[in-house]
Design an enzyme around this catalytic site. Structure first.
Site, PDB file in Angstrom:
ATOM      1  N   GLU A 127     -15.035 -14.181  26.987  1.00 40.89           N
ATOM      2  CA  GLU A 127     -14.696 -13.672  25.776  1.00 40.89           C
ATOM      3  C   GLU A 127     -14.242 -15.086  24.445  1.00 40.89           C
ATOM      4  O   GLU A 127     -13.454 -15.566  24.762  1.00 40.89           O
ATOM      5  CB  GLU A 127     -13.267 -12.612  25.440  1.00 40.89           C
ATOM      6  CG  GLU A 127     -13.362 -11.897  27.048  1.00 40.89           C
ATOM      7  CD  GLU A 127     -15.168 -10.684  26.552  1.00 40.89           C
ATOM      8  OE1 GLU A 127     -15.407 -10.445  25.184  1.00 40.89           O
ATOM      9  OE2 GLU A 127     -15.725 -10.669  27.283  1.00 40.89           O
ATOM     10  N   CYS A 184      -7.383 -12.842  17.805  1.00 41.70           N
ATOM     11  CA  CYS A 184      -9.034 -12.965  18.353  1.00 41.70           C
ATOM     12  C   CYS A 184      -9.453 -11.811  17.372  1.00 41.70           C
ATOM     13  O   CYS A 184     -10.547 -11.786  16.684  1.00 41.70           O
ATOM     14  CB  CYS A 184      -9.494 -12.468  20.026  1.00 41.70           C
ATOM     15  SG  CYS A 184      -8.896 -12.163  21.057  1.00 41.70           S
TER      16      CYS A 184
HETATM   17  P1  NAD Z   1     -10.133 -23.481  23.237  1.00 50.44           P
HETATM   18  O1  NAD Z   1     -11.157 -23.184  23.539  1.00 50.44           O
HETATM   19  O2  NAD Z   1      -9.243 -24.580  22.136  1.00 50.44           O
HETATM   20  O3  NAD Z   1      -9.103 -23.278  24.502  1.00 50.44           O
HETATM   21  C1  NAD Z   1      -9.238 -22.303  25.176  1.00 50.44           C
HETATM   22  C2  NAD Z   1      -9.374 -23.239  26.980  1.00 50.44           C
HETATM   23  O4  NAD Z   1     -10.223 -23.936  26.963  1.00 50.44           O
HETATM   24  C3  NAD Z   1      -7.875 -23.468  26.694  1.00 50.44           C
HETATM   25  O5  NAD Z   1      -7.628 -23.849  28.208  1.00 50.44           O
HETATM   26  C4  NAD Z   1      -8.641 -25.106  26.659  1.00 50.44           C
HETATM   27  O6  NAD Z   1      -7.783 -26.134  27.581  1.00 50.44           O
HETATM   28  C5  NAD Z   1      -9.810 -25.596  27.704  1.00 50.44           C
HETATM   29  N1  NAD Z   1     -10.688 -26.574  27.050  1.00 50.44           N
HETATM   30  C6  NAD Z   1     -10.839 -26.961  25.571  1.00 50.44           C
HETATM   31  N2  NAD Z   1     -11.976 -27.731  25.394  1.00 50.44           N
HETATM   32  C7  NAD Z   1     -12.187 -27.212  26.922  1.00 50.44           C
HETATM   33  C8  NAD Z   1     -14.361 -28.022  27.312  1.00 50.44           C
HETATM   34  N3  NAD Z   1     -14.622 -29.267  25.971  1.00 50.44           N
HETATM   35  N4  NAD Z   1     -14.692 -28.305  28.265  1.00 50.44           N
HETATM   36  C9  NAD Z   1     -13.351 -26.638  29.172  1.00 50.44           C
HETATM   37  N5  NAD Z   1     -12.369 -26.347  28.987  1.00 50.44           N
HETATM   38  C10 NAD Z   1     -11.992 -26.585  27.438  1.00 50.44           C
HETATM   39  O7  NAD Z   1      -9.325 -21.235  22.427  1.00 50.44           O
HETATM   40  P2  NAD Z   1      -7.840 -21.018  21.807  1.00 50.44           P
HETATM   41  O8  NAD Z   1      -7.554 -21.858  20.223  1.00 50.44           O
HETATM   42  O9  NAD Z   1      -7.173 -21.316  23.094  1.00 50.44           O
HETATM   43  O10 NAD Z   1      -7.822 -20.062  21.813  1.00 50.44           O
HETATM   44  C11 NAD Z   1      -8.847 -19.527  20.731  1.00 50.44           C
HETATM   45  C12 NAD Z   1      -9.963 -18.952  20.100  1.00 50.44           C
HETATM   46  O11 NAD Z   1      -9.663 -18.642  21.717  1.00 50.44           O
HETATM   47  C13 NAD Z   1     -10.046 -18.509  19.486  1.00 50.44           C
HETATM   48  O12 NAD Z   1     -11.654 -18.933  19.548  1.00 50.44           O
HETATM   49  C14 NAD Z   1     -10.298 -17.045  19.830  1.00 50.44           C
HETATM   50  O13 NAD Z   1     -11.093 -16.273  18.858  1.00 50.44           O
HETATM   51  C15 NAD Z   1     -10.354 -17.004  20.896  1.00 50.44           C
HETATM   52  N6  NAD Z   1     -10.325 -15.931  21.522  1.00 50.44           N
HETATM   53  C16 NAD Z   1     -10.741 -14.749  22.488  1.00 50.44           C
HETATM   54  C17 NAD Z   1     -10.555 -13.619  22.881  1.00 50.44           C
HETATM   55  C18 NAD Z   1     -11.513 -12.607  23.179  1.00 50.44           C
HETATM   56  O14 NAD Z   1     -11.222 -11.620  23.862  1.00 50.44           O
HETATM   57  N7  NAD Z   1     -12.568 -12.655  22.471  1.00 50.44           N
HETATM   58  C19 NAD Z   1      -9.348 -13.355  22.981  1.00 50.44           C
HETATM   59  C20 NAD Z   1      -8.242 -14.517  22.531  1.00 50.44           C
HETATM   60  C21 NAD Z   1      -8.122 -15.796  22.231  1.00 50.44           C
END
Ligand code: NAD
Length: 541
Positions: free
Chosen positions: A293, A327
């Site tokens: 998601e 989100c």
């Molecule tokens: P993010 O993508 O920065 O991080 C999410 C997770 O991924 C963290 O644990 C992070 O450490 C990890 N991560 C970061 N870079 C990575 C890589 N290169 N390889 C593997 N893992 C990696 O997101 P965030 O800032 O924590 O959350 C915000 C984002 O999440 C927004 O885009 C939001 O829309 C989305 N979100 C979506 C939903 C949904 O249900 N669609 C819900 C909540 C948040």
């Protein structure tokens, strides 16, 4: 196996406490917040039920008070990431064989621990390190998480009850096995409930998990872990590792036993992971389940027949609660010109009335954004808008990171429906409005549909049934969660299963049965009672 067809407690949504001035729950959270603020914690890795300290640490602080240190967390190296995988695999056989009612009891117990003894703590942790105000913390860290745990248990039993027809001669049984391998859960900063649910839902279905929380959510992740432990999740079933996300992910994806990913976060990260899974596909023992998601650019579209006060309120709440870091937050708004003056007047008045500051002061509606990277990105978009002659910043526009990462809730009005802030996910308290001619309803719906790569949430406001129907039909692929005369955020588990399509994710609907199906691999068993002993069919004469 079981000695009865056990009925689980009927899942009900946890009532949201209101934290009114003078209420006991408000006093409890205020006291817990203070105690936690005035102490520090150390969060080790958690592998095979044991705390692992590496000495390679990161710090945790309050986004609204960033010089204040809440503690440190330990980071894994490659060896420890591998050890989390090995540990999970070693725990797999016993956990997968455990009767479902025992797994259900563990997670139902976790729900009750949150509803009772841990409620103030998990809310205070979410306020301190993710800067949620008390109400946002309550609906996330307590209520949504409790709901996920309770409803998933009920959904699991509904799935187990789905059985094929049998005949008197053969009994057909579907067995819902966990995946053969381990599941990798990667969780975002913005919801404590999501952080807990991604590992817990897979574990409930009998899987073992390696969980990597966001660096910005480790503080409340530790509370989740303590709750899981007290609820009875056995050693090795959920293992938590922090550290370099690329290194940990590459280690996980290199394992032949990797059998599924449960991801929530940004779109580009998910796409990179998908690509890596594709590259490794020949190494895996099974086709991995890929559930993600991801981002959104969520819209509100208001017809000329809409009630302006309802539209303004939906923008104020849907766009700015938790600083627009949901989100589902509304961030691109399309308003019909004949109601815009009234919408604008109330919206500007409302936004100016928002109280901004630390969540410790529970009268604050808006607090800080999560970290400096997010602050700098938002500030730069806002400054560009202020400098652009083609757009108007009608309220907000200020930012200050001297004490905390505070961004003033900002409304931009643009004449260009493809202006950058109409298309890019900013993930902060910035809303962009495009005013359209009343007669261009159909064209505007097309614009809403075509402007963004995402399709997470959206809302239409109208008192005209024909206009509503046109929007519901015309925007059927523009959002996985679509709202009629309501803000596009605030989905409730068991009521509005949540998820989006297009670049917003695989739409596997957290908080529903659909999601749980992804963590099982059914086995069909046909048992024949009187087995043939002669190959000749009657038609052969
Ligand atoms: P993010 O993508 O920065 O991080 C999410 C997770 O991924 C963290 O644990 C992070 O450490 C990890 N991560 C970061 N870079 C990575 C890589 N290169 N390889 C593997 N893992 C990696 O997101 P965030 O800032 O924590 O959350 C915000 C984002 O999440 C927004 O885009 C939001 O829309 C989305 N979100 C979506 C939903 C949904 O249900 N669609 C819900 C909540 C948040």
């Amino acid at each position: 196996m079981g000695k009865g067809f056990f009925k689980v407690p009927v899942a009900v949504n946890e009532p949201v406490k209101d934290y009114a001035v003078g209420s006991p729950e408000r006093a409890r959270v205020a006291k817990t917040y203070k105690e936690m603020y005035n102490s520090t914690v150390e969060v080790p890795l958690y592998i095979n039920g044991k705390d692992v300290k590496t000495g390679d640490t990161g710090t945790m602080s309050c986004p609204h008070d960033h010089k204040h240190i809440l503690g440190t967390y330990h980071k894994a190296d490659k060896k420890l990431a591998q050890s989390a995988i090995d540990t999970a695999l070693a725990a797999r056989e016993k956990w997968a064989a455990m009767p479902w009612e025992q797994r259900a009891a563990i997670f139902l117990r976790a729900a009750e621990l949150i509803a009772g003894p841990y409620r103030a703590k998990i809310n205070a942790a979410t306020m301190l390190a993710q800067s949620k105000n008390i109400f946002q913390a309550e609906i996330d860290a307590s209520c949504e998480l409790i709901d996920f745990l309770r409803f998933n248990v009920q959904f699991m039993t509904e799935i187990f009850n789905e059985q094929p027809q049998s005949t008197s001669g053969a009994w057909n049984r579907l067995e819902y096995r966990p995946l053969e391998g381990f599941v990798y859960a990667i969780t975002p900063f913005n919801f404590t409930a999501i952080a807990a649910n991604l590992p817990a839902s897979a574990a409930l279905m009998g899987n073992v998990v390696v969980w990597k929380p966001s660096d910005s959510q480790v503080y409340s992740a530790k509370v989740i872990l303590d709750i899981f432990k007290e609820a009875g999740v056995p050693d090795g079933v959920i293992n938590m590792v922090m550290g370099d996300p690329v290194m940990i992910t590459d280690t996980v994806l290199a394992s032949p036993d990797f059998s599924g990913i449960h991801f929530t976060g940004s779109t580009h990260v998910f796409k990179d992971i998908w690509q890596k899974i594709g590259t490794n596909i020949h190494n895996y023992k099974t086709y991995p389940r890929i559930v993600g998601e991801t981002g959104g650019k969520d819209f509100i579209v208001a017809h000329k027949s809409a009630n302006p006060a309802q539209v303004a309120t939906a923008i104020a709440r849907g766009g700015f609660e938790f600083q627009g870091q949901k989100c589902s937050a509304a961030s691109r708004i399309y308003v019909s010109e004949s109601i815009w003056a009234d919408v604008k007047e109330q919206l500007v008045t409302d936004v100016k009335s928002f109280k901004i500051g630390s969540p410790e002061d529970m009268s604050n509606f808006i607090t800080a954004v999560i970290h400096e990277g997010s602050f700098d990105k938002l500030a730069s978009f806002i400054d560009s808008a202020k400098a652009d002659k083609n757009v108007d910043v009608i309220v907000g526009g200020g930012h200050d990171k001297s004490k905390g990462y505070f961004i003033e809730p900002t409304v931009i009005v643009t004449k260009d429906p493809k202006y950058t802030t109409m298309c890019t996910e900013l993930f902060g308290p910035v809303v962009t409005v495009y005013v359209f001619e009343d007669k261009k309803w159909a064209e505007t719906l097309e614009l809403v549909d075509n402007t963004s790569e995402y399709a997470l949430t959206g809302a239409v406001f109208s008192e005209d049934r024909y206009a509503l129907e046109e929007a519901i039909d015309g925007l059927q692929n523009a959002a996985g969660n679509f709202y009629v005369n309501d803000k596009p955020s605030g989905a409730v588990v068991g009521q509005q299963p949540f998820g989006g399509a297009r670049a917003s994710g695989t739409n596997d609907k957290a908080g529903s049965k659909l999601n749980l199906y992804r963590w099982i691999s059914p086995r069909m068993i046909k048992e024949t009672f009187v087995t043939p002993v002669d190959y000749r069919y009657p038609f052969l004469g």
